[in-house]
Design a protein around this motif. Structure first.
Motif, mmCIF file in Angstrom:
data_model
loop_
_atom_site.group_PDB
_atom_site.id
_atom_site.type_symbol
_atom_site.label_atom_id
_atom_site.label_comp_id
_atom_site.label_asym_id
_atom_site.label_seq_id
_atom_site.Cartn_x
_atom_site.Cartn_y
_atom_site.Cartn_z
ATOM 1 N N ILE A 35 0.871 -1.177 0.000
ATOM 2 C CA ILE A 35 0.000 0.000 0.000
ATOM 3 C C ILE A 35 0.907 1.226 0.000
ATOM 4 O O ILE A 35 1.524 1.545 1.010
ATOM 5 C CB ILE A 35 -0.933 0.026 1.227
ATOM 6 N N PRO A 36 1.013 1.900 -1.154
ATOM 7 C CA PRO A 36 1.895 3.069 -1.201
ATOM 8 C C PRO A 36 1.292 4.257 -0.460
ATOM 9 O O PRO A 36 0.091 4.455 -0.459
ATOM 10 C CB PRO A 36 2.010 3.361 -2.704
ATOM 11 N N PHE A 37 2.167 4.997 0.202
ATOM 12 C CA PHE A 37 1.829 6.271 0.847
ATOM 13 C C PHE A 37 0.852 6.145 2.018
ATOM 14 O O PHE A 37 0.106 7.076 2.306
ATOM 15 C CB PHE A 37 1.332 7.281 -0.194
ATOM 16 N N ALA A 38 0.863 5.013 2.707
ATOM 17 C CA ALA A 38 0.057 4.855 3.924
ATOM 18 C C ALA A 38 0.678 5.708 5.039
ATOM 19 O O ALA A 38 1.895 5.872 5.108
ATOM 20 C CB ALA A 38 0.012 3.390 4.344
ATOM 21 N N LEU A 39 -0.158 6.227 5.905
ATOM 22 C CA LEU A 39 0.300 7.055 7.023
ATOM 23 C C LEU A 39 0.602 6.167 8.217
ATOM 24 O O LEU A 39 -0.247 5.371 8.643
ATOM 25 C CB LEU A 39 -0.765 8.087 7.399
ATOM 26 N N VAL A 40 1.809 6.309 8.777
ATOM 27 C CA VAL A 40 2.232 5.546 9.951
ATOM 28 C C VAL A 40 2.529 6.556 11.054
ATOM 29 O O VAL A 40 3.419 7.392 10.922
ATOM 30 C CB VAL A 40 3.479 4.684 9.658
ATOM 31 N N SER A 41 1.773 6.483 12.154
ATOM 32 C CA SER A 41 1.911 7.436 13.257
ATOM 33 C C SER A 41 2.310 6.705 14.523
ATOM 34 O O SER A 41 1.827 5.600 14.787
ATOM 35 C CB SER A 41 0.592 8.176 13.501
ATOM 36 N N PHE A 42 3.159 7.338 15.320
ATOM 37 C CA PHE A 42 3.560 6.796 16.611
ATOM 38 C C PHE A 42 3.077 7.742 17.698
ATOM 39 O O PHE A 42 3.388 8.932 17.684
ATOM 40 C CB PHE A 42 5.081 6.620 16.676
ATOM 41 N N VAL A 74 -0.151 3.576 14.816
ATOM 42 C CA VAL A 74 -1.414 3.598 14.085
ATOM 43 C C VAL A 74 -1.081 3.704 12.598
ATOM 44 O O VAL A 74 -0.325 4.579 12.180
ATOM 45 C CB VAL A 74 -2.287 4.796 14.514
ATOM 46 N N VAL A 75 -1.641 2.766 11.812
ATOM 47 C CA VAL A 75 -1.441 2.763 10.363
ATOM 48 C C VAL A 75 -2.791 3.036 9.712
ATOM 49 O O VAL A 75 -3.778 2.373 10.047
ATOM 50 C CB VAL A 75 -0.879 1.412 9.878
ATOM 51 N N SER A 76 -2.835 3.992 8.785
ATOM 52 C CA SER A 76 -4.105 4.316 8.146
ATOM 53 C C SER A 76 -3.895 4.675 6.677
ATOM 54 O O SER A 76 -2.832 5.162 6.283
ATOM 55 C CB SER A 76 -4.794 5.475 8.875
ATOM 56 N N PHE A 77 -4.930 4.375 5.901
ATOM 57 C CA PHE A 77 -4.960 4.737 4.493
ATOM 58 C C PHE A 77 -6.416 4.711 4.036
ATOM 59 O O PHE A 77 -7.191 3.860 4.483
ATOM 60 C CB PHE A 77 -4.118 3.776 3.652
ATOM 61 N N MET A 78 -6.767 5.632 3.163
ATOM 62 C CA MET A 78 -8.143 5.741 2.703
ATOM 63 C C MET A 78 -8.587 4.433 2.031
ATOM 64 O O MET A 78 -7.884 3.869 1.205
ATOM 65 C CB MET A 78 -8.277 6.898 1.716
ATOM 66 N N PHE A 80 -9.162 1.677 3.755
ATOM 67 C CA PHE A 80 -8.754 0.568 4.610
ATOM 68 C C PHE A 80 -9.079 0.896 6.062
ATOM 69 O O PHE A 80 -9.122 2.054 6.452
ATOM 70 C CB PHE A 80 -7.246 0.298 4.478
ATOM 71 N N ARG A 81 -9.292 -0.164 6.856
ATOM 72 C CA ARG A 81 -9.530 0.039 8.289
ATOM 73 C C ARG A 81 -8.226 0.440 8.968
ATOM 74 O O ARG A 81 -7.170 -0.078 8.656
ATOM 75 C CB ARG A 81 -10.055 -1.244 8.927
ATOM 76 N N GLU A 82 -8.344 1.348 9.922
ATOM 77 C CA GLU A 82 -7.187 1.793 10.686
ATOM 78 C C GLU A 82 -6.658 0.644 11.538
ATOM 79 O O GLU A 82 -7.425 -0.094 12.146
ATOM 80 C CB GLU A 82 -7.602 2.976 11.568
ATOM 81 N N LEU A 83 -5.353 0.489 11.591
ATOM 82 C CA LEU A 83 -4.714 -0.575 12.363
ATOM 83 C C LEU A 83 -4.000 0.037 13.555
ATOM 84 O O LEU A 83 -3.162 0.929 13.390
ATOM 85 C CB LEU A 83 -3.720 -1.345 11.486
ATOM 86 N N LEU A 84 -4.318 -0.427 14.759
ATOM 87 C CA LEU A 84 -3.664 0.023 15.983
ATOM 88 C C LEU A 84 -2.781 -1.097 16.499
ATOM 89 O O LEU A 84 -3.250 -2.218 16.714
ATOM 90 C CB LEU A 84 -4.696 0.411 17.045
ATOM 91 N N VAL A 85 -1.493 -0.798 16.688
ATOM 92 C CA VAL A 85 -0.539 -1.771 17.222
ATOM 93 C C VAL A 85 -0.010 -1.198 18.540
ATOM 94 O O VAL A 85 0.836 -0.311 18.550
ATOM 95 C CB VAL A 85 0.626 -2.016 16.237
ATOM 96 N N PRO A 86 -0.520 -1.697 19.687
ATOM 97 C CA PRO A 86 -0.101 -1.145 20.979
ATOM 98 C C PRO A 86 1.230 -1.733 21.446
ATOM 99 O O PRO A 86 1.676 -2.771 20.954
ATOM 100 C CB PRO A 86 -1.231 -1.570 21.912
ATOM 101 N N ASP A 87 1.842 -1.076 22.404
ATOM 102 C CA ASP A 87 3.034 -1.558 23.120
ATOM 103 C C ASP A 87 4.194 -1.947 22.216
ATOM 104 O O ASP A 87 4.710 -3.060 22.261
ATOM 105 C CB ASP A 87 2.669 -2.746 24.024
ATOM 106 N N ASN A 88 4.633 -1.008 21.378
ATOM 107 C CA ASN A 88 5.848 -1.199 20.592
ATOM 108 C C ASN A 88 7.016 -0.687 21.418
ATOM 109 O O ASN A 88 7.157 0.514 21.619
ATOM 110 C CB ASN A 88 5.770 -0.426 19.266
ATOM 111 N N LYS A 89 7.854 -1.583 21.886
ATOM 112 C CA LYS A 89 9.018 -1.201 22.681
ATOM 113 C C LYS A 89 10.177 -0.908 21.742
ATOM 114 O O LYS A 89 10.656 -1.782 21.048
ATOM 115 C CB LYS A 89 9.374 -2.304 23.666
ATOM 116 N N VAL A 90 10.589 0.347 21.718
ATOM 117 C CA VAL A 90 11.651 0.786 20.834
ATOM 118 C C VAL A 90 12.932 0.880 21.647
ATOM 119 O O VAL A 90 13.061 1.710 22.525
ATOM 120 C CB VAL A 90 11.297 2.154 20.196
#
Length: 125
Positions: A35-42, A74-78, A80-90
């Motif tokens: 999926i090109p140009f999807a928004l990835v937010s932290f 949070v990953v989102s793109f028009m 598609f359903r928004e995807l929430l991925v909790p607890d990413n330990k960086v």
């Protein structure tokens, strides 16, 4: 004296470089196409404050630099359903989160209406 100052500045910048983590991954649709140009937010741990965001490239790959902490992604793109991925330990230098598949968001309309309008002024040669 210049030598001592230079060494201190070099150590300071080296320490800051090691505190940053490169986070990367790939965004795909349900059949595995990028999926090109999807928004990835932290977001912060609570999910209330946006820390940083990026946009995937034309092949769905994203890369961002973050401070070590725990984030919600949070990953989102028009379309598609928004995807929430909790607890990413960086932690560490590079964190490859792998692939994320987004599900299509399908909405059916009960009906639709198309209206056409003609121009009020017509010109002819």
């Amino acid at each position: 004296m210049k030598y001592v100052f230079s060494v201190i500045v070099l150590i300071f910048f080296s320490f800051n470089a090691f505190t940053q983590t490169t986070v990367k991954g790939k965004i795909l649709d349900s059949v595995g196409k990028p999926i090109p140009f999807a928004l990835v937010s932290f977001l912060d741990k609570t999910g209330e404050e946006l820390i940083s965001s990026t946009v995937a490239d034309e092949v769905g790959f994203f890369q961002i630099t973050l401070d070590p902490d725990t984030y919600q992604m949070v990953v989102s793109f028009m379309g598609f359903r928004e995807l929430l991925v909790p607890d990413n330990k960086v932690l560490g230098q590079v964190l490859d989160l792998g692939q994320f598949k987004l599900e299509e968001s399908v909405q059916e309309l009960s009906e639709y209406q198309v209206e056409g309008k003609s121009f009020a002024i017509q010109q002819a040669i």
